[in-house]
Design a protein around this motif. Structure first.
Motif, PDB file in Angstrom:
ATOM      1  N   ALA A 296       0.838  -1.209   0.000  1.00 52.29           N
ATOM      2  CA  ALA A 296       0.000   0.000   0.000  1.00 52.29           C
ATOM      3  C   ALA A 296       0.869   1.253   0.000  1.00 52.29           C
ATOM      4  CB  ALA A 296      -0.920  -0.004   1.212  1.00 52.29           C
ATOM      5  N   PRO A 297       0.641   2.185  -0.941  1.00 44.77           N
ATOM      6  CA  PRO A 297       1.502   3.357  -1.064  1.00 44.77           C
ATOM      7  C   PRO A 297       1.212   4.463  -0.058  1.00 44.77           C
ATOM      8  CG  PRO A 297      -0.198   3.414  -2.745  1.00 44.77           C
ATOM      9  CD  PRO A 297      -0.370   2.115  -2.024  1.00 44.77           C
ATOM     10  N   SER A 298       0.059   4.373   0.613  1.00 43.97           N
ATOM     11  CA  SER A 298      -0.306   5.449   1.536  1.00 43.97           C
ATOM     12  C   SER A 298      -1.196   4.903   2.638  1.00 43.97           C
ATOM     13  CB  SER A 298      -1.051   6.566   0.789  1.00 43.97           C
ATOM     14  OG  SER A 298      -2.304   6.078   0.324  1.00 43.97           O
ATOM     15  N   LEU A 299      -1.324   5.699   3.693  1.00 47.79           N
ATOM     16  CA  LEU A 299      -2.186   5.315   4.806  1.00 47.79           C
ATOM     17  C   LEU A 299      -3.634   5.225   4.348  1.00 47.79           C
ATOM     18  CD1 LEU A 299      -2.497   4.748   7.847  1.00 47.79           C
ATOM     19  CD2 LEU A 299      -2.735   7.211   8.193  1.00 47.79           C
ATOM     20  N   ALA A 300      -4.050   6.137   3.477  1.00 50.52           N
ATOM     21  CA  ALA A 300      -5.426   6.134   2.990  1.00 50.52           C
ATOM     22  C   ALA A 300      -5.733   4.848   2.225  1.00 50.52           C
ATOM     23  CB  ALA A 300      -5.664   7.347   2.100  1.00 50.52           C
ATOM     24  N   SER A 301      -4.809   4.415   1.369  1.00 48.86           N
ATOM     25  CA  SER A 301      -5.041   3.184   0.614  1.00 48.86           C
ATOM     26  C   SER A 301      -5.036   1.969   1.541  1.00 48.86           C
ATOM     27  CB  SER A 301      -3.993   3.019  -0.483  1.00 48.86           C
ATOM     28  OG  SER A 301      -2.689   2.897   0.066  1.00 48.86           O
ATOM     29  N   LEU A 302      -4.198   2.008   2.573  1.00 52.65           N
ATOM     30  CA  LEU A 302      -4.153   0.913   3.536  1.00 52.65           C
ATOM     31  C   LEU A 302      -5.468   0.815   4.301  1.00 52.65           C
ATOM     32  CD1 LEU A 302      -2.234  -1.266   4.645  1.00 52.65           C
ATOM     33  CD2 LEU A 302      -1.494   0.387   6.374  1.00 52.65           C
ATOM     34  N   LEU A 303      -6.010   1.948   4.691  1.00 51.06           N
ATOM     35  CA  LEU A 303      -7.302   1.973   5.379  1.00 51.06           C
ATOM     36  C   LEU A 303      -8.406   1.411   4.486  1.00 51.06           C
ATOM     37  CD1 LEU A 303      -7.051   5.480   7.076  1.00 51.06           C
ATOM     38  CD2 LEU A 303      -7.342   3.309   8.296  1.00 51.06           C
ATOM     39  N   GLY A 304      -8.358   1.754   3.203  1.00 48.18           N
ATOM     40  CA  GLY A 304      -9.361   1.245   2.284  1.00 48.18           C
ATOM     41  C   GLY A 304      -9.283  -0.259   2.119  1.00 48.18           C
ATOM     42  N   LEU A 305      -8.072  -0.789   2.019  1.00 46.23           N
ATOM     43  CA  LEU A 305      -7.897  -2.233   1.884  1.00 46.23           C
ATOM     44  C   LEU A 305      -8.339  -2.959   3.146  1.00 46.23           C
ATOM     45  CD1 LEU A 305      -4.408  -2.139   0.152  1.00 46.23           C
ATOM     46  CD2 LEU A 305      -6.522  -2.991  -0.891  1.00 46.23           C
ATOM     47  N   GLU A 306      -8.019  -2.389   4.283  1.00 46.61           N
ATOM     48  CA  GLU A 306      -8.445  -3.001   5.547  1.00 46.61           C
ATOM     49  C   GLU A 306      -9.968  -3.021   5.646  1.00 46.61           C
ATOM     50  OE1 GLU A 306      -8.421  -2.416  10.379  1.00 46.61           O
ATOM     51  OE2 GLU A 306      -7.753  -0.788   9.070  1.00 46.61           O
ATOM     52  N   GLY A 307     -10.606  -1.930   5.248  1.00 42.76           N
ATOM     53  CA  GLY A 307     -12.062  -1.869   5.289  1.00 42.76           C
ATOM     54  C   GLY A 307     -12.706  -2.900   4.378  1.00 42.76           C
ATOM     55  N   THR A 308     -12.156  -3.073   3.187  1.00 34.80           N
ATOM     56  CA  THR A 308     -12.673  -4.083   2.252  1.00 34.80           C
ATOM     57  C   THR A 308     -12.516  -5.480   2.834  1.00 34.80           C
ATOM     58  OG1 THR A 308     -12.122  -2.679   0.360  1.00 34.80           O
ATOM     59  CG2 THR A 308     -12.479  -5.019  -0.076  1.00 34.80           C
ATOM     60  N   ALA A 309     -11.364  -5.749   3.438  1.00 34.70           N
ATOM     61  CA  ALA A 309     -11.124  -7.055   4.047  1.00 34.70           C
ATOM     62  C   ALA A 309     -12.082  -7.308   5.207  1.00 34.70           C
ATOM     63  CB  ALA A 309      -9.680  -7.149   4.523  1.00 34.70           C
ATOM     64  N   ALA A 310     -12.342  -6.271   6.002  1.00 38.35           N
ATOM     65  CA  ALA A 310     -13.252  -6.427   7.141  1.00 38.35           C
ATOM     66  C   ALA A 310     -14.663  -6.767   6.677  1.00 38.35           C
ATOM     67  CB  ALA A 310     -13.255  -5.150   7.978  1.00 38.35           C
ATOM     68  N   ARG A 311     -15.106  -6.132   5.602  1.00 29.85           N
ATOM     69  CA  ARG A 311     -16.457  -6.431   5.088  1.00 29.85           C
ATOM     70  C   ARG A 311     -16.550  -7.881   4.604  1.00 29.85           C
ATOM     71  NH1 ARG A 311     -15.927  -1.035   3.539  1.00 29.85           N
ATOM     72  NH2 ARG A 311     -15.013  -1.556   1.507  1.00 29.85           N
ATOM     73  N   ALA A 312     -15.514  -8.348   3.934  1.00 31.24           N
ATOM     74  CA  ALA A 312     -15.517  -9.740   3.460  1.00 31.24           C
ATOM     75  C   ALA A 312     -15.492 -10.706   4.634  1.00 31.24           C
ATOM     76  CB  ALA A 312     -14.315  -9.978   2.552  1.00 31.24           C
ATOM     77  N   TYR A 313     -14.670 -10.410   5.606  1.00 29.52           N
ATOM     78  CA  TYR A 313     -14.523 -11.279   6.774  1.00 29.52           C
ATOM     79  C   TYR A 313     -15.801 -11.338   7.597  1.00 29.52           C
ATOM     80  CZ  TYR A 313     -12.862 -12.578  11.488  1.00 29.52           C
ATOM     81  OH  TYR A 313     -12.705 -13.138  12.734  1.00 29.52           O
TER      82      TYR A 313
END
Length: 262
Positions: free
Chosen positions: A73-90
């Motif tokens: 992840a190139p930035s904190l914002a992109s990392l937050l977005g990926l974490e949020g997507t993973a949380a929804r799937a989980y």
């Protein structure tokens, strides 16, 4: 919280020898955010693989892909977005880890993660488990000389244990979520242990006591540390990970060794 006040808070009242660590914490540590998010996603995948009655390959594959993207992840914002997507799937697959009669599983149904206030029994348990783990980590960080308020992934805010929340990310699935799943599946917590106030759901006092005992049992459970190879309790894991982070910040270790289970 303004960074200047954070400096004063971090340096005030330090024991001899702690000042260099506090200064190191203020200067750096942001690079470990990717590592803890990757570990959180991978540990969530492990939880599903171990406990789900029939985890969908597509969900497991998605979590794998999100973990790989989070590692770059190139930035904190992109990392937050990926974490949020993973949380929804989980959390979309979370109900599949709950077992027992249909009427019991139905009582513990949930529609994703919700909080402030939690609106169903499972989210009430998750919120309590996360609060307990964050408290324990905040205390542990203080004992090793780190300021629990000065986070890197979770941004500092007055009264918020941001660094404890940072370190907690990778441990959420395998400690807190695991307690919730086991407490429901083993009949420790039943549907009548909850009460509703408007839209909010919370444990009754007797149910809270039972859940606190279940949490303590999990913290006393032994696990093999993935870095050192010896068995320690999850409570000891908190201290080991906090000390490893301190060594990273002081430049004694090159990268933070994340805690992952297989």
């Amino acid at each position: 919280m303004p960074r200047g006040r954070g400096v004063l808070r971090a340096l005030a009242g330090l024991r001899e020898g702690e000042a260099p660590l506090a200064l190191a914490q203020l200067r750096g540590g942001q690079s470990f955010a990717r590592g803890v998010v990757v570990s959180k996603i991978k540990n969530a995948r492990t939880m599903l693989r171990r406990n789900h009655a029939a985890a969908e390959p597509a969900v497991l594959s998605e979590l794998d892909q999100l973990a790989r993207k989070a590692a770059e992840a190139p930035s904190l914002a992109s990392l937050l977005g990926l974490e949020g997507t993973a949380a929804r799937a989980y959390f979309g697959a979370f109900p599949g880890m709950l077992k027992g009669p249909d009427e019991v599983r139905g009582a513990f149904d949930l529609e994703g993660r919700n909080r402030r206030p939690p609106r169903d029994p499972v989210n009430a348990l998750l919120s309590l488990a996360y609060a307990l783990l964050a408290k324990d980590l905040a205390v542990t960080l203080g004992t090793v000389g780190l300021d629990p308020l000065l986070g890197f992934y979770h941004q500092p805010r007055f009264g918020r244990p941001a660094l404890a929340l940072d370190l907690m990310e990778e441990l959420r699935p395998i400690v807190a979520d695991s307690v919730v799943v086991a407490a429901i599946n083993n009949g420790v917590i039943a549907p009548d242990d909850f009460q509703r106030h408007g839209d909010a759901v919370a444990l009754r006092p007797a149910g809270r006591k039972k859940f606190l005992m279940a949490y303590e049992r999990r913290m006393d459970q032994l696990v093999t540390h993935p870095v050192f190879g010896y068995r320690i309790s999850y409570r000891r894991v908190l201290e080991v990970q906090a000390r490893l982070l301190a060594r990273v910040l002081l430049g004694e270790v090159g990268a933070y060794p994340s805690f992952r289970t297989r």
